[in-house]
Motif scaffolding. Structure first.
Motif, PDB file in Angstrom:
ATOM      1  N   LEU A 199       0.448  -1.246  -0.386  1.00  0.00           N
ATOM      2  CA  LEU A 199      -0.129  -0.305   0.185  1.00  0.00           C
ATOM      3  C   LEU A 199       1.211   1.199   0.057  1.00  0.00           C
ATOM      4  CD1 LEU A 199      -3.035  -1.208   2.745  1.00  0.00           C
ATOM      5  CD2 LEU A 199      -2.488  -1.485  -0.016  1.00  0.00           C
ATOM      6  N   SER A 200       1.518   1.340  -0.658  1.00  0.00           N
ATOM      7  CA  SER A 200       2.503   2.540  -0.204  1.00  0.00           C
ATOM      8  C   SER A 200       2.975   3.232  -2.288  1.00  0.00           C
ATOM      9  CB  SER A 200       4.213   1.886  -0.496  1.00  0.00           C
ATOM     10  OG  SER A 200       5.179   3.185  -0.963  1.00  0.00           O
ATOM     11  N   PRO A 201       2.248   4.551  -1.717  1.00  0.00           N
ATOM     12  CA  PRO A 201       2.292   5.226  -3.287  1.00  0.00           C
ATOM     13  C   PRO A 201       3.787   5.218  -3.977  1.00  0.00           C
ATOM     14  CG  PRO A 201       1.012   6.535  -1.261  1.00  0.00           C
ATOM     15  CD  PRO A 201       1.971   4.919  -0.526  1.00  0.00           C
ATOM     16  N   ALA A 202       4.357   5.403  -2.964  1.00  0.00           N
ATOM     17  CA  ALA A 202       5.813   6.195  -3.997  1.00  0.00           C
ATOM     18  C   ALA A 202       6.212   4.247  -4.256  1.00  0.00           C
ATOM     19  CB  ALA A 202       7.456   6.143  -3.121  1.00  0.00           C
ATOM     20  N   VAL A 203       6.041   3.228  -3.971  1.00  0.00           N
ATOM     21  CA  VAL A 203       6.672   2.121  -4.427  1.00  0.00           C
ATOM     22  C   VAL A 203       5.602   1.730  -5.962  1.00  0.00           C
ATOM     23  CG1 VAL A 203       6.295  -0.385  -4.548  1.00  0.00           C
ATOM     24  CG2 VAL A 203       6.803   1.025  -2.479  1.00  0.00           C
ATOM     25  N   ALA A 204       4.307   1.878  -5.306  1.00  0.00           N
ATOM     26  CA  ALA A 204       3.232   2.242  -7.028  1.00  0.00           C
ATOM     27  C   ALA A 204       4.208   2.897  -7.376  1.00  0.00           C
ATOM     28  CB  ALA A 204       2.120   2.153  -6.395  1.00  0.00           C
ATOM     29  N   ILE A 205       4.446   3.718  -7.515  1.00  0.00           N
ATOM     30  CA  ILE A 205       5.635   5.415  -7.942  1.00  0.00           C
ATOM     31  C   ILE A 205       6.310   3.953  -9.915  1.00  0.00           C
ATOM     32  CG2 ILE A 205       5.972   7.224  -9.047  1.00  0.00           C
ATOM     33  CD1 ILE A 205       4.269   8.205  -6.960  1.00  0.00           C
ATOM     34  N   ASN A 206       6.882   4.180  -8.067  1.00  0.00           N
ATOM     35  CA  ASN A 206       8.603   3.197  -8.914  1.00  0.00           C
ATOM     36  C   ASN A 206       8.292   2.350  -9.651  1.00  0.00           C
ATOM     37  OD1 ASN A 206      11.545   3.294  -9.835  1.00  0.00           O
ATOM     38  ND2 ASN A 206      11.317   1.938  -6.902  1.00  0.00           N
ATOM     39  N   ALA A 207       7.426   0.969  -9.641  1.00  0.00           N
ATOM     40  CA  ALA A 207       6.905  -0.165  -9.621  1.00  0.00           C
ATOM     41  C   ALA A 207       6.527  -0.091 -10.895  1.00  0.00           C
ATOM     42  CB  ALA A 207       5.771  -0.926  -9.021  1.00  0.00           C
ATOM     43  N   MET A 208       5.520   1.484 -11.560  1.00  0.00           N
ATOM     44  CA  MET A 208       5.127   1.188 -12.468  1.00  0.00           C
ATOM     45  C   MET A 208       6.479   2.506 -13.379  1.00  0.00           C
ATOM     46  SD  MET A 208       1.266   1.636 -13.734  1.00  0.00           S
ATOM     47  CE  MET A 208       0.823   2.469 -15.281  1.00  0.00           C
ATOM     48  N   SER A 209       7.118   2.069 -13.037  1.00  0.00           N
ATOM     49  CA  SER A 209       8.277   3.415 -14.145  1.00  0.00           C
ATOM     50  C   SER A 209       9.274   2.154 -14.598  1.00  0.00           C
ATOM     51  CB  SER A 209       9.694   4.338 -13.148  1.00  0.00           C
ATOM     52  OG  SER A 209      10.166   3.536 -12.605  1.00  0.00           O
ATOM     53  N   TYR A 210       9.333   1.143 -13.979  1.00  0.00           N
ATOM     54  CA  TYR A 210       9.891  -0.036 -14.375  1.00  0.00           C
ATOM     55  C   TYR A 210       8.954  -0.348 -15.447  1.00  0.00           C
ATOM     56  CZ  TYR A 210      13.312  -0.066 -10.636  1.00  0.00           C
ATOM     57  OH  TYR A 210      13.873   0.458 -10.510  1.00  0.00           O
ATOM     58  N   TRP A 211       8.278  -0.110 -16.571  1.00  0.00           N
ATOM     59  CA  TRP A 211       7.518  -0.793 -17.767  1.00  0.00           C
ATOM     60  C   TRP A 211       8.233   0.008 -18.511  1.00  0.00           C
ATOM     61  CZ3 TRP A 211       2.041  -2.087 -17.635  1.00  0.00           C
ATOM     62  CH2 TRP A 211       1.661  -3.321 -16.638  1.00  0.00           C
ATOM     63  N   TYR A 212       8.544   0.907 -18.297  1.00  0.00           N
ATOM     64  CA  TYR A 212       9.366   1.916 -19.383  1.00  0.00           C
ATOM     65  C   TYR A 212      10.903   2.098 -19.940  1.00  0.00           C
ATOM     66  CZ  TYR A 212       5.006   4.345 -18.711  1.00  0.00           C
ATOM     67  OH  TYR A 212       3.783   4.314 -18.794  1.00  0.00           O
ATOM     68  N   GLY A 213      11.055   0.705 -19.376  1.00  0.00           N
ATOM     69  CA  GLY A 213      12.872   0.617 -19.759  1.00  0.00           C
ATOM     70  C   GLY A 213      13.692  -0.567 -18.469  1.00  0.00           C
ATOM     71  N   GLU A 214      15.288  -0.552 -19.226  1.00  0.00           N
ATOM     72  CA  GLU A 214      15.932  -1.654 -18.207  1.00  0.00           C
ATOM     73  C   GLU A 214      16.356  -0.259 -16.901  1.00  0.00           C
ATOM     74  OE1 GLU A 214      20.693  -2.997 -18.482  1.00  0.00           O
ATOM     75  OE2 GLU A 214      19.681  -1.670 -20.302  1.00  0.00           O
ATOM     76  N   ALA A 215      16.043   0.795 -17.479  1.00  0.00           N
ATOM     77  CA  ALA A 215      16.395   0.834 -15.894  1.00  0.00           C
ATOM     78  C   ALA A 215      15.744   2.567 -15.970  1.00  0.00           C
ATOM     79  CB  ALA A 215      18.308   2.260 -16.024  1.00  0.00           C
ATOM     80  N   GLY A 216      13.884   2.362 -16.000  1.00  0.00           N
ATOM     81  CA  GLY A 216      13.038   3.398 -15.987  1.00  0.00           C
ATOM     82  C   GLY A 216      13.033   4.408 -16.543  1.00  0.00           C
ATOM     83  N   THR A 217      11.977   5.208 -16.043  1.00  0.00           N
ATOM     84  CA  THR A 217      11.723   5.745 -16.861  1.00  0.00           C
ATOM     85  C   THR A 217      12.392   7.322 -17.049  1.00  0.00           C
ATOM     86  OG1 THR A 217       9.431   7.419 -17.521  1.00  0.00           O
ATOM     87  CG2 THR A 217       9.606   6.808 -15.699  1.00  0.00           C
ATOM     88  N   ALA A 218      12.070   7.819 -18.355  1.00  0.00           N
ATOM     89  CA  ALA A 218      12.895   9.591 -18.312  1.00  0.00           C
ATOM     90  C   ALA A 218      12.321  10.220 -18.278  1.00  0.00           C
ATOM     91  CB  ALA A 218      13.273   9.352 -19.862  1.00  0.00           C
ATOM     92  N   ALA A 219      10.891  10.377 -17.829  1.00  0.00           N
ATOM     93  CA  ALA A 219       9.792  11.560 -16.952  1.00  0.00           C
ATOM     94  C   ALA A 219       9.278  10.505 -16.215  1.00  0.00           C
ATOM     95  CB  ALA A 219       9.458  11.819 -17.922  1.00  0.00           C
ATOM     96  N   PRO A 220       8.397  11.292 -15.491  1.00  0.00           N
ATOM     97  CA  PRO A 220       7.186  10.448 -14.016  1.00  0.00           C
ATOM     98  C   PRO A 220       6.376   9.783 -15.494  1.00  0.00           C
ATOM     99  CG  PRO A 220       8.002  12.698 -13.107  1.00  0.00           C
ATOM    100  CD  PRO A 220       8.559  12.135 -15.062  1.00  0.00           C
ATOM    101  N   PRO A 221       6.375   8.181 -15.076  1.00  0.00           N
ATOM    102  CA  PRO A 221       4.812   7.383 -16.049  1.00  0.00           C
ATOM    103  C   PRO A 221       3.869   8.351 -16.304  1.00  0.00           C
ATOM    104  CG  PRO A 221       5.968   6.515 -13.825  1.00  0.00           C
ATOM    105  CD  PRO A 221       5.826   7.671 -13.753  1.00  0.00           C
ATOM    106  N   PRO A 222       2.709   7.735 -17.442  1.00  0.00           N
ATOM    107  CA  PRO A 222       1.429   8.303 -16.437  1.00  0.00           C
ATOM    108  C   PRO A 222       0.741   7.798 -15.691  1.00  0.00           C
ATOM    109  CG  PRO A 222       2.650   8.399 -19.559  1.00  0.00           C
ATOM    110  CD  PRO A 222       4.082   7.337 -18.510  1.00  0.00           C
ATOM    111  N   PHE A 223      -0.036   8.287 -15.320  1.00  0.00           N
ATOM    112  CA  PHE A 223      -0.954   7.862 -14.408  1.00  0.00           C
ATOM    113  C   PHE A 223       0.204   6.863 -13.355  1.00  0.00           C
ATOM    114  CE2 PHE A 223      -3.536   8.776 -17.167  1.00  0.00           C
ATOM    115  CZ  PHE A 223      -5.039   9.325 -16.082  1.00  0.00           C
ATOM    116  N   ALA A 224       1.080   6.951 -12.412  1.00  0.00           N
ATOM    117  CA  ALA A 224       2.227   6.030 -12.299  1.00  0.00           C
ATOM    118  C   ALA A 224       1.529   5.876 -10.692  1.00  0.00           C
ATOM    119  CB  ALA A 224       3.298   7.531 -11.471  1.00  0.00           C
ATOM    120  N   LEU A 225       0.053   6.315  -9.975  1.00  0.00           N
ATOM    121  CA  LEU A 225      -0.475   5.500  -9.553  1.00  0.00           C
ATOM    122  C   LEU A 225      -1.242   4.336  -9.226  1.00  0.00           C
ATOM    123  CD1 LEU A 225      -0.507   8.554  -6.681  1.00  0.00           C
ATOM    124  CD2 LEU A 225       0.339   6.322  -6.257  1.00  0.00           C
TER     125      LEU A 225
END
Length: 635
Positions: free
Chosen positions: A203-229
């Motif tokens: 239930l961590s919002p920060a973990v959810a945001i970070n989890a979403m970023s890994y959908w955008y490449g090997e090293a995470g996203t190059a910007a906050p991902p859309p609908f990160a939460l």
């Protein structure tokens, strides 16, 4: 009795929101203030933190002798006062002791509440949900650190509501002591593990945001991902439905399995499966709490409330020990991925034992019914609203063409906490200044130990710069690069551990300056083995960086934990890189309040000309940032 049960549920939910706020200050204060920038032995630090939870084991005796209503009201007054004073964010020892007093008062209040509330699951579920959604709406930036009038208004409103609910509940419970149903000790035992697993994964919002970023490449996203939460928008309803929906006997093994699977994926799975870990963990955690609620009535009667009071405080002691065992691994050095999995397994065992005890036996006095579907829909709407409020921004350089110069800053931000123990984004923003490219070390994206903030997203939002993040210790802690220009080709390479407790990596990004002009930037944070120079890691970074740049102008920057002339530093110069800070030497950067060590560096390829190197004075971290202006080669 119905009014009393609802008052108990409301009081527990509000109290957990306030207690969670205090925990988000207490845990990082232990590390940054009592811990004195990692100079305090880990054993002493752990003893200090766990000691407050051990001290709270005396609370059930106090409740039995004085009375739960009196103890509960007194504890709420102390808890609320500590929470309000912390809103002033005093920093330093005052912050540490205020947070410690608030924590102890919160634990005493929890024991007093356990003595009066037979069914903790509804209040626990509502409190955890409200805390998670509130943190999401705030973008993971706690009201405690805001230091603006809206923070005071909101904080006073929550504390006042808790005080009013506690007062009313104390009166109602006092009139109906003899009519209380048997307590649910197993439910109270799971309060601590549920707060741990919820704050660490589910239930961590920060973990959810970070989890979403890994959908955008090997090293995470190059910007906050859309609908990160968005993962949180699904996780919270799953948690609510799992906790508030009766489980059929044939499905009762599913929640423990989901919870353990989510914990195992968090600890051992690749970062790309972090979203699955969040969803499975949320559904499993809610289901386990729901199973525990099903087994409330058949337990032996304990009208004094001492048993559930001990269960509640004992469960919070599990929270403290498990959290410290997990995070101390990054100071001492041992495998820690098993910790959330073990806590999840224990939670599942308690839930299944409660279920087995109640099969075929209806509750003598059911817990208050909650509109589970309406709550689930409301939670999803709030989470998606938070996703919209904190969505990605469009980044523009506001420059007509490729620049002739780039101002670069390298900064170890210590998870966003200054030497005074405050989480101060304004100070970090001021230290970075008007940099064009920022290389960050010790970036935290959701560690419960540090309050569960997405430090990178919050700082990037203030700077108006997109980011690329690469994990080092685990999926939530590592290094990053921010840039005013678009970035491409993010690559990350794990570095040899060489006996160091914290993991390390090298992150390469290509900054697109326009018109075909590019700059390769490598961010790293070397972790030296005990008593040795990180030369093995330095060679690995130099090899990765030169290969990644492939002839383009190259910058390697970060906290290298080595001095000029040491073997690790020489490994970079032997690879053909130049010390960009040489003209300003000596340039000590650590510790920030009395810098003596030159361990933060910027090294560049010979075709880049460095000027105006400086270590910016300030105490927003335990390091000073180093800044340098780089002139690009003629095109």
């Amino acid at each position: 009795m119905l009014s009393q049960r609802r008052l108990g549920t409301a009081t527990l939910a509000l109290g957990l929101v306030v207690l969670t706020d205090v925990l988000r200050v207490f845990l990082p204060s232990v590390i940054t203030i009592f811990g004195q920038a990692a100079s305090t032995p880990a054993e002493l630090l752990g003893a200090f933190a766990v000691g407050w939870f051990v001290l709270a084991l005396a609370a059930p005796v106090l409740v039995a002798r004085v009375g739960s209503a009196t103890v509960g009201l007194a504890a709420v007054l102390v808890l609320g006062a500590a929470r309000l004073v912390l809103t002033a964010a005093p920093g330093g020892p005052a912050q540490l002791w205020l947070a410690s007093a608030g924590l102890l008062a919160g634990l005493v209040w929890l024991a007093a509440t356990a003595a009066r509330v037979a069914y903790p699951v509804p209040g626990l579920v509502l409190g955890m949900t409200a805390s998670a959604l509130g943190h999401a709406l705030l973008g993971t930036y706690d009201l405690v650190w805001w230091q603006r009038w809206p923070a005071w208004v909101a904080s006073v409103a929550v504390v006042a509501a808790l005080l009013a609910a506690e007062t009313a509940f104390g009166r109602a419970a006092g009139r109906a002591v003899d009519d209380r149903p048997p307590p649910n000790r197993r439910g109270w035992l799971l309060v601590g593990p549920a707060l741990l697993l919820g704050g660490m994964v589910a239930l961590s919002p920060a973990v959810a945001i970070n989890a979403m970023s890994y959908w955008y490449g090997e090293a995470g996203t190059a910007a906050p991902p859309p609908f990160a939460l968005a993962p949180l928008g699904a996780a919270v309803p799953l948690f609510l439905l799992g906790a508030l929906t009766p489980w059929q006997p044939r499905w009762r093994a599913l929640p423990p399995v989901l919870l353990v699977a989510g914990a195992l994926l968090f600890g051992y799975g690749p970062p790309t499966l972090l979203t699955v870990a969040v969803l499975a963990g949320a559904a499993g955690l809610g289901g386990c709490l729901g199973l525990t609620g099903d087994g409330a009535s058949p337990q032996p009667t304990d009208r004094s409330g001492t048993g559930p009071a001990y269960a509640a405080v004992g469960g919070m002691l599990v929270f403290a020990v498990a959290a410290l065992v997990y995070y101390a691994a990054y100071d001492i050095g041992y495998p820690n991925q098993w910790v959330p999995a073990v806590v999840a397994a224990l939670t599942g065992v308690v839930a299944m034992r409660a279920t087995g005890a109640s099969d075929g036996q209806p509750r003598a006095d059911p817990a208050p019914e909650l509109p589970r579907w309406r709550l689930a829909v409301l939670a999803a709407v709030v989470a998606l609203a938070a996703a919209w409020l904190h969505g990605p921004w469009l980044v523009s350089t506001n420059r007509p063409g490729p620049p002739e110069q780039v101002r670069l800053v390298a900064y170890n931000i210590r998870m966003g906490f200054g030497l005074d123990g405050r989480f101060d984004l304004t100070a970090l923003d001021r230290m970075v200044g008007r940099a064009d490219v920022v290389v960050l070390s010790e970036v935290d994206r959701g560690w419960l130990l540090n309050g569960g903030h997405d430090t990178l997203g919050l700082l990037a939002d203030r700077l108006g710069m997109p980011y690329v993040f690469a994990p080092a210790a685990d999926p939530l802690w590592g290094d990053a690069v921010l840039s005013r220009w678009p970035v491409q080709r993010a690559r990350t390479r794990p570095l040899p551990a060489v006996g160091a407790p914290t993991g390390a990596q090298a992150l390469g990004v290509t900054v697109d300056l326009g018109a075909g002009v590019r700059l390769a930037v490598v961010s790293t944070h070397l972790q030296p083995p005990p008593g040795a120079d990180p030369v093995v890691q330095a060679r690995a970074v130099a090899d990765f960086a030169t290969g990644y740049a492939d002839g383009a102008p190259l910058v390697v920057a970060g906290d290298l934990n080595t001095e000029p002339g040491d073997p690790a530093f020489t490994a970079f110069t032997d690879a053909g890189l130049v010390d960009a800070l040489a003209a300003a030497r000596p340039l000590p950067t650590s510790p920030a309040d009395d810098p003596r060590e030159q361990i933060d560096h910027v090294l560049v390829s010979p075709d880049l000309v460095a000027a105006d190197a400086v270590a910016v004075p300030g105490t927003a971290s335990d390091h000073l940032p180093v800044a340098v202006t780089l002139t690009l080669p003629d095109r």
